[in-house]
Design a protein around this motif. Structure first.
Motif, short mmCIF file in Angstrom:
data_model
loop_
_atom_site.label_atom_id
_atom_site.label_comp_id
_atom_site.label_asym_id
_atom_site.label_seq_id
_atom_site.Cartn_x
_atom_site.Cartn_y
_atom_site.Cartn_z
N LYS A 1 -8.64 1.76 8.89
CA LYS A 1 -8.83 1.94 7.45
C LYS A 1 -9.09 0.58 6.78
CE LYS A 1 -7.90 6.29 7.91
NZ LYS A 1 -9.00 7.30 7.83
N PRO A 2 -9.72 0.59 5.62
CA PRO A 2 -10.01 -0.68 4.91
C PRO A 2 -8.77 -1.24 4.22
CG PRO A 2 -10.79 1.17 3.61
CD PRO A 2 -10.33 1.75 4.93
N ILE A 3 -7.77 -1.54 5.02
CA ILE A 3 -6.51 -2.09 4.51
C ILE A 3 -6.22 -3.38 5.26
CG2 ILE A 3 -4.05 -1.68 4.09
CD1 ILE A 3 -4.59 1.30 4.41
N SER A 4 -5.93 -4.43 4.53
CA SER A 4 -5.60 -5.70 5.16
C SER A 4 -4.40 -5.52 6.10
CB SER A 4 -5.26 -6.74 4.08
OG SER A 4 -4.57 -7.83 4.63
N LEU B 1 -0.44 -8.36 14.58
CA LEU B 1 -1.21 -7.18 14.18
C LEU B 1 -2.67 -7.56 13.94
CD1 LEU B 1 -0.55 -4.20 13.70
CD2 LEU B 1 -0.46 -4.69 11.26
N ARG B 2 -2.90 -8.76 13.45
CA ARG B 2 -4.26 -9.20 13.17
C ARG B 2 -5.11 -9.28 14.42
NH1 ARG B 2 -7.08 -13.83 13.16
NH2 ARG B 2 -5.28 -15.04 13.86
N VAL B 3 -4.52 -9.68 15.53
CA VAL B 3 -5.30 -9.82 16.77
C VAL B 3 -5.27 -8.56 17.63
CG1 VAL B 3 -4.86 -12.31 16.82
CG2 VAL B 3 -3.31 -10.78 18.06
N LEU B 4 -4.56 -7.52 17.17
CA LEU B 4 -4.53 -6.28 17.91
C LEU B 4 -5.90 -5.62 17.83
CD1 LEU B 4 -2.67 -4.32 19.48
CD2 LEU B 4 -2.26 -3.14 17.31
N LYS B 5 -6.48 -5.33 18.97
CA LYS B 5 -7.83 -4.79 19.01
C LYS B 5 -7.82 -3.25 18.92
CE LYS B 5 -9.79 -8.81 19.61
NZ LYS B 5 -10.64 -9.39 18.56
N ARG C 1 -2.33 -7.77 6.87
CA ARG C 1 -1.19 -8.42 6.21
C ARG C 1 -0.51 -7.45 5.25
NH1 ARG C 1 0.85 -12.85 8.67
NH2 ARG C 1 -0.83 -14.19 9.42
N THR C 2 -1.33 -6.66 4.57
CA THR C 2 -0.78 -5.66 3.65
C THR C 2 0.02 -4.62 4.41
OG1 THR C 2 -2.57 -5.96 2.05
CG2 THR C 2 -1.37 -3.88 1.97
N ILE C 3 -0.47 -4.22 5.57
CA ILE C 3 0.24 -3.25 6.39
C ILE C 3 1.61 -3.79 6.79
CG2 ILE C 3 0.25 -2.05 8.62
CD1 ILE C 3 -2.81 -1.91 8.40
N ILE C 4 1.63 -5.04 7.27
CA ILE C 4 2.89 -5.64 7.70
C ILE C 4 3.85 -5.80 6.52
CG2 ILE C 4 3.92 -7.84 8.43
CD1 ILE C 4 3.10 -6.14 10.75
N ASN D 1 0.85 -1.18 0.00
CA ASN D 1 0.00 0.00 0.00
C ASN D 1 0.89 1.24 0.00
OD1 ASN D 1 -1.55 2.25 1.62
ND2 ASN D 1 -3.11 0.88 0.78
N SER D 2 0.73 2.06 -1.02
CA SER D 2 1.61 3.22 -1.18
C SER D 2 1.44 4.25 -0.06
CB SER D 2 1.37 3.88 -2.54
OG SER D 2 0.01 4.30 -2.67
N THR D 3 0.23 4.38 0.46
CA THR D 3 0.01 5.34 1.55
C THR D 3 0.72 4.89 2.81
OG1 THR D 3 -2.15 5.95 0.64
CG2 THR D 3 -1.74 6.48 2.95
#
Length: 240
Positions: free
Chosen positions: A88-91, A231-235, A93-96, A3-5
């Motif tokens: 935000k609507p970003i996966s 990150l996935r389980v971070l609330k 996994r994509t963030i990581i 993700n470029s942002t």
């Protein structure tokens, strides 16, 4: 998976004025040492091996990896600003993955080019010593970035633990204690340096090349996967 942002925000955080000065300090010191040694003693293969192996690969690369790997995500988790990104609507996994790619690119930029230049200064890259350590720094940068990015997701003291690993385990135990060498990213990357360098170069690793490649890949893949899981389980507010 990119993700470029997220990448732009991460680059901005890593290359801010204060952190950029820290990232530049070690490569600058390496080049200054190389110039001084060359001026005082001329081209010297042994000096090149000692400086590039004992300082650049053993200390500079892991320290820059700590700064880039943990800095890509740990500050956002610590100050809570990560919630804005996670909302935000970003996966995740994509963030990581994006943050890992940014950390890798920063680590590579601040390690491989200075090491190659230092090798040229020290002994004109005789016996491919500079090239060998540049390759080693490249593969080590990838593994360090993944490991330290993971550390940034599991501990609020990621920088401290990263420095302990870099300075105590890698630079001290990884260089001196035989049993610890097989669990050292430094030693795994040295296996590639040993292969790239000419036969007469004094570069050796305690880990065979096939094993080193497997361990480097495992550290990178598993580190990235588990960082994604953390990150996935971070609330965050609004999560179910």
């Amino acid at each position: 998976m990119y993700n470029s942002t997220v990448a732009r925000l991460t680059y901005r955080a890593l290359l801010g004025r204060r952190r950029a000065l820290v990232l530049l300090a070690l490569p600058t010191l390496l080049l200054v040492i190389a110039v001084v040694i060359r001026a005082l003693g001329g081209a010297d293969d042994r000096a090149a091996t000692e400086i590039l192996g004992g300082f650049a690969l053993a200390s500079m690369v892991p320290l820059i990896g700590v700064i880039a790997g943990t800095g890509a995500i740990a500050p956002e988790i610590d100050d809570g600003s990560i919630v804005y990104l996670l909302s935000k609507p970003i996966s995740r996994r994509t963030i990581i993955t994006t943050k890992l790619l940014v950390a890798i690119s920063v680590t590579l930029a601040f390690t491989t080019t200075p090491i190659l230049l230092a090798g040229m200064i020290l002994n004109d890259n005789s016996q491919q010593i500079g090239s060998a350590y540049t390759v080693a720094a490249g593969v080590a940068s990838v593994a360090y970035s993944a490991v330290f990015l993971l550390l940034g997701t599991v501990s609020r003291n990621a920088v401290v633990f990263g420095l302990v690993y870099a300075l105590v385990w890698e630079a001290l135990f990884g260089s001196l204690v035989p049993g610890a060498r097989t669990l050292s990213i430094q030693q795994w990357s040295l296996a590639l340096a040993e292969r790239v360098a000419a036969d007469g170069a004094d570069i050796t690793s305690d880990v065979a090349l096939p094993t080193a490649l497997i361990l480097l890949a495992a550290a990178t893949v598993l580190g990235t996967w588990y960082a994604g899981e953390r990150l996935r389980v971070l609330k965050v507010a609004g999560d179910a």
